[in-house]
Each structure stands twice: as C-alpha cells, then as structure tokens.
Design an enzyme around this catalytic site. Structure first.
Site, PDB file in Angstrom:
ATOM      1  N   SER A  81       0.835  -1.198   0.000  1.00 40.42           N
ATOM      2  CA  SER A  81       0.000   0.000   0.000  1.00 40.42           C
ATOM      3  C   SER A  81       0.875   1.255   0.000  1.00 40.42           C
ATOM      4  CB  SER A  81      -0.954  -0.059   1.200  1.00 40.42           C
ATOM      5  OG  SER A  81      -1.932   0.911   1.106  1.00 40.42           O
TER       6      SER A  81
ATOM      7  N   ARG B 287     -12.463   5.873   8.905  1.00 44.79           N
ATOM      8  CA  ARG B 287     -11.977   4.493   8.913  1.00 44.79           C
ATOM      9  C   ARG B 287     -13.042   3.523   8.392  1.00 44.79           C
ATOM     10  NH1 ARG B 287      -7.217   1.735   8.702  1.00 44.79           N
ATOM     11  NH2 ARG B 287      -7.164  -0.080  10.061  1.00 44.79           N
TER      12      ARG B 287
ATOM     13  N   ASP C 117      -8.293  -6.479  -5.262  1.00 42.20           N
ATOM     14  CA  ASP C 117      -7.998  -5.131  -4.732  1.00 42.20           C
ATOM     15  C   ASP C 117      -8.625  -4.081  -5.641  1.00 42.20           C
ATOM     16  OD1 ASP C 117      -6.853  -2.781  -3.760  1.00 42.20           O
ATOM     17  OD2 ASP C 117      -4.824  -3.606  -3.633  1.00 42.20           O
TER      18      ASP C 117
ATOM     19  N   HIS D 240      -7.715  -5.249  -0.822  1.00 40.25           N
ATOM     20  CA  HIS D 240      -6.438  -4.587  -0.576  1.00 40.25           C
ATOM     21  C   HIS D 240      -5.726  -5.122   0.671  1.00 40.25           C
ATOM     22  CE1 HIS D 240      -3.538  -1.382  -0.804  1.00 40.25           C
ATOM     23  NE2 HIS D 240      -3.849  -0.951   0.398  1.00 40.25           N
ATOM     24  N   ASP D 241      -6.460  -5.303   1.758  1.00 40.44           N
ATOM     25  CA  ASP D 241      -5.830  -5.727   3.022  1.00 40.44           C
ATOM     26  C   ASP D 241      -5.319  -7.168   2.988  1.00 40.44           C
ATOM     27  OD1 ASP D 241      -5.514  -3.552   4.641  1.00 40.44           O
ATOM     28  OD2 ASP D 241      -7.365  -3.836   5.792  1.00 40.44           O
TER      29      ASP D 241
END
Ligand code: ACO
Ligand code: HSE
Length: 382
Positions: free
Chosen positions: A163, A232, A332, A365-366
């Site tokens: 990232s 968040r 992602d 993504h994570d």
C-alpha cells in the site's frame, strides 16, 4: 556506571532506547519536496537481527497508512495481531532475522513516535496541527535514508512494503538505485486513481466536519473521534472487496454486541453485522490514531506520482537498478491488480528487472496483511 556510559553514548548518537524497544533517531532537518523544511525530525524505529560487518544485510520494511514501526514482535512471534507483519518476520521466516538486519520506522507525519502533526512545533511549543507542512512519500523515504545511514547500512538487501509502504518501496528503487538490491512493491502503483483520491477526500472531509477537529487544534485525547471513525469505516470498505464482504457478513444480522452504540434509531443502523464490524473498526482507529496524521498521510498517498520531477514516467522508472517484484491482489479495488501489473510491465519495458505476481485472494487490498502463505510464496520468487 556502565549504564550511565551507555546512556551517554546513545545520547551522543541521538539514539535512545525506550522501554518498549522502540528506538529514536533525531536529525536536524529535512528539506521537503513541496518546499520548506522540517526540523528537528525524529524517527521512531525498531530493528530485529544484527547488521553484518559489511553493512549489506539490512532489509527495510515500510508501513502503510495507519501502521507503525511494530512490524514484528519477538515476544509474541506467532500472533499476527501482535505486530502487523509478524508472520513474515523472524528467525527462519521470509524476512529471516537470523540472517538479516530488519528495520521498520514510523513514517514522518505519523503518530507512533515519529515527527508528525501531533509533535510539538519548536517555534510555538504547541502541537503543529495544521501548521505541519505537507509531506510526501519522497520525504518519508528521504528521512528513512538518513536513518539507514545513521545505522551504518551501506547497502539494503531489500526494501518491501504494501500500500503506502509499497509506494515508499518503489520510491526507494527510483531515488536510491545504487543502494537497494531488491524491492518488493505490494498492492501499490505509480500513482493512485481518481477513485482512490475520492475515497481519501471523503475520509478527510468527515474528519474536518467533526466540530471537535477545531481546525486541527484539538487537545491530545480530545480529537475528532467521530470524524476519524467514519473515515476508517469508509476506508475499511476500500480495503476489502464485495466478495470478501459477502463471505464474511452477507446480510447477516448483528452477531455480537455493538462495538459503539449508534446514537440514532436502531432501525436506521446497527442492524447488519457488517455495520457493527465497521463501527468496531472505526472506534478502534479513533482510539489508536491521530486524526491530523490521517489527513497528512492520506494526502501523501494521493500526491504520490513516481514520475514527479522527471521528464517522464519512463525516465523515472529507467533509473531503477534493483531487482523488482510487484505483487498485485486479484480483488484489490483500491490499487487494482491491473495497475500493479502495468507498472511491472513498464519497468521491464525500460530495461528493468521486474517480475509480477498476483495473490489469488478474495480479501481485497488488506490481503497484504492476511494472506501469509501466498505472500511468502510470492516473495520467495525473488
Ligand atoms: C501494514 C500497515 O502498515 S498498517 C497497519 C495494519 N494494521 C491495522 O490496520 C490494524 C487494524 N487491524 C485490522 O484492521 C485488521 O486486523 C486487519 C486489516 C489486519 C485484518 O482485517 P480483518 O480481516 O477484518 O481482521 P479480523 O477478522 O481479525 O477483524 C478485525 C477486528 O474486527 C473484529 N470483528 C470481526 N468481525 C466482526 C464483526 N462481525 N463485528 C464486530 N467486530 C468484528 C475482530 O474481532 C477484530 O477485532 P480485534 O482487532 O480487536 O481482534
Ligand atoms: N489496513 C491498512 C491498509 C491501508 O493501506 C492500514 O490501516 O494502514
């Protein structure tokens, strides 16, 4: 006496060991990419393993938006929650601390010990707040360069990150081509998309719309928790994927007690499990992270363009001398795999040594914080 001598020696090299093994390195100033200077600058960092006599067995790990120097926890090495890349770092692991000297520093602009908007402005003796200058990925990397020189590293065996950490790794390859042997750019591209900028901007607006933000001049512990928590919640959606959210939550009702009780009617929120998950994640970040750091670091992510300052993207990428691996994640949508592959192809087209590997993960993504076996396998191709 010995302890006192050690303290003096450490103070002379401006390196002080704190209780939780986080080390501090302070240098005079950093000239910033967008103009102006920042100083004195402190970097909080951790290291594992030993630097060899030739100074060439160091690996620099670079962290993402809300990370810290705590990539590995030798006291709890098998627990992925104890440190953010714990399953990849340690004796016998991919980043093998019995052979390599592994370093991870909190980025400038951060809030885990390095100089950031919550640090004291030496001119006013109050937190910088919005008087903190705009910082870029290149500034973060230039600060890390000072740290590795200070540590006696002559050549980095590898720089690796995901990232925003991947943006830093790429920047290392372009800025310091002679210094880095291998670079792993994970879930990162040459520049983020309009969509990624949009998500970041909505997140920043939610922080700044919180009355507790006070134009960035909130007191420590009294920041815009609601705004940061909403930021968040939004960001967590971008770190996952439709596929993983269906797998994990689907339309299931709340499975556990609400993390933070919503203040509105239960009919309008808090019914679905996924909502509860987002409340929890938002609340957790608001407890551990500084809202102004979020503004500055997310902006550094938006501003990053590897070609900035060069005549073209090809000129920038043509500087690379390191062996490169680019790791994309199938699901992602923040840094789409196609963008990562495109960048790997570009590096090859300008004569670089680049390989592309894709993680076949539904976790979005994570996945770079979860798919330990696939990550290890991908990196082993180096
Ligand atoms: C790399 C860097 O540099 S950045 C730093 C990375 N670290 C972070 O982002 C720290 C925050 N951690 C996280 O967001 C996550 O643990 C990740 C991203 C690492 C993994 O995400 P996930 O797959 O959602 O992890 P996980 O299933 O463990 O859930 C995360 C938390 O949500 C909670 N949770 C999971 N499902 C639910 C649910 N249905 N309802 C409420 N809470 C839930 C978990 O209990 C867990 O809580 P905990 O962190 O207190 O143990
Ligand atoms: N979950 C990571 C991903 C951001 O890239 C973080 O919070 O930093």
């Amino acid at each position: 006496m010995v302890a006192q001598l050690e303290y003096v020696q450490r103070a002379q090299t401006q390196q002080v060991q704190t209780e939780n093994e986080v080390l501090i390195f302070t240098f005079d100033q950093l000239l910033l990419q967008r103009g102006g200077r920042l100083g004195p600058v402190t970097l909080a960092y951790e290291t594992w393993g030993e630097l060899n006599a030739t100074g060439d067995n160091a690996i620099l790990i670079t962290h993402a938006l809300t990370g810290s120097s705590h990539a590995h926890d030798p006291a709890d090495p098998e627990n992925p929650k104890a440190a953010w890349w714990n399953p990849l770092i340690g004796p016998g692991k991919y980043f093998d601390t019995s052979r390599y000297f592994v370093i991870c520093a909190n980025v400038i602009g951060g809030c885990a010990g390095s100089t950031g908007p919550s640090s004291k402005n030496p001119l006013t003796d109050r937190p910088f707040g919005m008087r903190f200058p705009v910082i870029t990925i290149r500034d973060m990397v230039r600060a890390q360069h000072k740290l590795i020189k200070h540590l006696g590293v002559r050549r980095l065996a590898m720089v690796a990150g995901g990232s925003i950490g991947g943006q830093q790794a790429l920047e290392w390859a372009v800025m310091y081509p002679q210094l880095v042997e291998k670079v792993a750019v994970i879930a990162a591209s040459a520049a983020v998309s309009a969509q990624a900028i949009s998500f970041n901007e909505v997140a920043r607006q939610s922080i700044m719309a919180d009355p507790a933000w006070l134009c960035g001049d909130y007191l420590p512990g009294h920041g815009p928790a609601t705004g940061l928590s909403i930021a968040r919640m939004l960001a967590m959606i971008t770190y996952q994927s439709e596929e993983s959210m269906e797998m994990r939550f689907s339309r299931n009702p709340v499975q556990r007690e609400a993390a933070t009780a919503p203040t509105f009617s239960p009919e309008l929120g808090g019914r679905f499990d996924v909502e509860n998950y987002l409340y929890y994640q938002g609340d957790q970040l608001a407890r551990r992270f500084d809202a102004n750091s979020y503004l500055y670091i997310s902006r550094a992510m938006d501003l990053y363009d590897v070609s900035e300052g060069y005549a073209s993207l090809e000129e920038a990428l043509g500087r690379i001398r390191s062996q490169m691996i680019f790791v994309g994640i199938r699901s992602d949508f923040l840094f789409p795999a196609s963008h990562v592959r495109w960048l790997a192809d570009k590096v090859q087209m300008v004569g670089g040594n680049a390989r592309y590997v894709e993680l076949d993960s539904p976790h979005g993504h994570d996945a770079f914080l979860k798919e330990w076996d696939q990550l290890t396998e991908a990196l082993r191709q180096f």
